[in-house]
Design a protein around this motif. Structure first.
Motif, short mmCIF file in Angstrom:
data_model
loop_
_atom_site.label_atom_id
_atom_site.label_comp_id
_atom_site.label_asym_id
_atom_site.label_seq_id
_atom_site.Cartn_x
_atom_site.Cartn_y
_atom_site.Cartn_z
N SER A 1 63.40 3.37 41.52
CA SER A 1 63.36 4.31 40.40
C SER A 1 62.00 4.99 40.32
O SER A 1 60.97 4.43 40.70
N GLY A 2 62.01 6.20 39.78
CA GLY A 2 60.79 6.96 39.58
C GLY A 2 60.97 8.39 40.02
O GLY A 2 62.04 8.79 40.50
N GLY A 3 59.91 9.19 39.83
CA GLY A 3 59.99 10.62 40.16
C GLY A 3 60.05 10.85 41.66
O GLY A 3 61.08 11.23 42.21
N ILE A 4 58.91 10.65 42.35
CA ILE A 4 58.86 10.69 43.81
C ILE A 4 58.41 9.31 44.27
O ILE A 4 57.37 8.81 43.84
N VAL A 5 59.21 8.71 45.14
CA VAL A 5 59.03 7.30 45.49
C VAL A 5 58.89 7.15 47.00
O VAL A 5 59.73 7.66 47.77
N LEU A 6 57.86 6.45 47.45
CA LEU A 6 57.73 6.01 48.83
C LEU A 6 58.04 4.52 48.88
O LEU A 6 57.45 3.72 48.15
N PHE A 7 58.97 4.16 49.77
CA PHE A 7 59.48 2.79 49.80
C PHE A 7 59.79 2.44 51.25
O PHE A 7 60.37 3.24 51.98
N LYS A 8 59.43 1.25 51.65
CA LYS A 8 59.75 0.85 53.03
C LYS A 8 61.26 0.77 53.21
O LYS A 8 62.01 0.54 52.26
N SER A 9 61.73 0.98 54.44
CA SER A 9 63.16 1.02 54.68
C SER A 9 63.78 -0.36 54.53
O SER A 9 63.09 -1.38 54.45
N PHE A 10 65.12 -0.40 54.50
CA PHE A 10 65.79 -1.68 54.27
C PHE A 10 65.58 -2.65 55.41
O PHE A 10 65.82 -3.85 55.27
N VAL A 11 65.09 -2.17 56.57
CA VAL A 11 64.74 -3.09 57.66
C VAL A 11 63.23 -3.32 57.71
O VAL A 11 62.72 -3.91 58.65
N GLY A 12 62.52 -2.82 56.69
CA GLY A 12 61.10 -3.10 56.58
C GLY A 12 60.17 -2.11 57.24
O GLY A 12 58.96 -2.32 57.32
N THR A 13 60.70 -0.96 57.72
CA THR A 13 59.86 0.06 58.36
C THR A 13 59.11 0.86 57.30
O THR A 13 59.71 1.35 56.33
N THR A 14 57.82 1.03 57.49
CA THR A 14 57.01 1.76 56.51
C THR A 14 57.10 3.26 56.73
O THR A 14 57.47 3.75 57.79
N SER A 15 56.72 3.99 55.69
CA SER A 15 56.61 5.45 55.75
C SER A 15 55.17 5.82 56.04
O SER A 15 54.25 5.26 55.44
N VAL A 16 54.95 6.79 56.95
CA VAL A 16 53.59 7.12 57.36
C VAL A 16 53.39 8.64 57.40
O VAL A 16 54.31 9.40 57.67
N ARG A 17 52.16 9.04 57.06
CA ARG A 17 51.69 10.43 57.19
C ARG A 17 52.56 11.43 56.42
O ARG A 17 52.73 12.57 56.84
#
Length: 361
Positions: free
Chosen positions: A304-320
């Motif tokens: 929940s939230g306005g703009i959210v960065l969240f690791k994927s369901f397999v644990g992969t992070t978001s970068v750059r």
């Protein structure tokens, strides 16, 4: 005056006629095939040549249709042209096999290329698809598909869905109250693969309302999501990646209005319960999220939230990823939420009141 009358008569002749018989030739020898309620759309589509138009007059058509002819236009005459699922075990003669294949899979309109060759230049426009068990419109293996002014309402899974396709345009469509995503774009729905390059697909000026997720972009690269209105869903926009290479991302989400996506949806095997998510990036890279107005998305989910960065369901992070120049207010637990541990994500120039962690506004 005589030239104008001749032009008018030629145009009228081109769209006049009963049944699915081809109208007289129009420009470049292309034909307009007119279909009336109660007649077979599939028969007209099968009779059409590349460059032809199949025109559906207003009314209700209880049937599905499969398009495999390139450069074909299938269009109605506005929202009053409605496709619904066929009645069970009709007494009338059996539908053509192509329509069965599409309809028996639970879809309304199918645009299907071959495994070794995409279907090019198809346009679907100016009609409604509703009540289908799977997707109102499903496309696979297309190149240069245009979907415009299509209303997809109350379909079981997706309103409008596409996989394994490039250079598509989705413009001025309405997807409302569908079981999963109003608009669903993916590399493939049958296997886990690296993200594919859409070669410039555009999603713009659509209304996505009351779905589980307004728009899902899954394992894709190189597309633009712009000027859409996304409201009343459980989640607004999802950009989804995973551990496969190439990674999802390298796309732009800009100038959208994402508001009050506060429906409550239960968890699924792949995703927790959803409520109050505006724009979510999960397992994505090199994505630009800019100049969006994101307001009043609130819920108890970790997404929940306005703009959210969240690791994927397999644990992969978001970068750059770059979150810049957005206007956010009234979102909870915060306007900007970053629970991702990925590197190089930046938040600049956003107008907002609260963030998690603090200091992103």
């Amino acid at each position: 005056m005589m030239k104008l009358n001749i032009a008018y008569l030629a145009c009228a002749a081109a769209i006049t006629g009963a049944g699915i018989g081809a109208a007289p030739p129009v420009a470049a020898d292309h034909m307009i095939h007119v279909v009336l309620p109660g007649e077979s759309i599939q028969t007209a589509v099968d009779a059409a040549e590349p460059g032809d138009t199949v025109l559906l007059t207003p009314g209700t058509y209880r049937q599905s249709v499969k398009v495999t002819t390139p450069d074909l236009t299938l269009r109605g005459m506005g929202r009053a042209t409605v496709l619904k699922p066929a009645a069970t075990k009709p007494a009338t003669p059996k539908a053509p096999k192509a329509a069965e294949t599409c309809g028996e899979n639970g879809n309304g309109i199918c645009v299907v290329g071959k495994k070794d060759k995409s279907i090019e230049g198809v346009t679907i426009a100016d009609l409604t698809v509703t009540g289908f068990a799977k997707a109102g419109l499903f496309a696979v293996g297309t190149d240069g598909l245009t979907v415009r002014n299509v209303t997809a309402v109350e379909n079981g899974v997706w309103g409008i869905a596409q996989e394994r396709s490039v250079r598509s345009v989705f413009r001025k469509n309405t997807a409302r109250d569908n079981g999963d995503a109003g608009l669903f774009l993916a590399n493939t729905v049958r296997s886990d693969e690296g993200a594919s390059d859409t070669q410039g697909t555009v999603v713009e000026r659509n209304l996505l309302e009351g779905n589980r997720i307004g728009l899902t972009v899954r394992r894709l690269r190189n597309l633009t999501v712009a000027h859409n209105r996304v409201t009343g869903n459980c989640a607004g926009v999802f950009v989804v990646g995973d551990e496969n290479a190439p990674r999802a991302g390298a796309l732009t989400v800009r100038d959208n209005r994402v508001a009050r996506n506060n429906k409550s949806c239960p968890k699924t095997p792949r995703l927790e319960a959803l409520q109050g998510s505006g724009i979510v990036l999960t397992g994505a890279e090199d994505t630009l999220v800019t100049r969006n107005r994101v307001t009043d998305n609130a819920g108890p989910s970790s997404l929940s939230g306005g703009i959210v960065l969240f690791k994927s369901f397999v644990g992969t992070t978001s970068v750059r990823n770059r979150i810049t120049d957005n206007v956010l207010e009234g979102n909870a637990p915060a306007d900007l939420v970053n629970t991702d541990t990925g590197e190089g994500n930046t938040f600049q120039g956003n107008t907002c009141q609260a963030s998690q962690p603090a200091g992103l506004c």
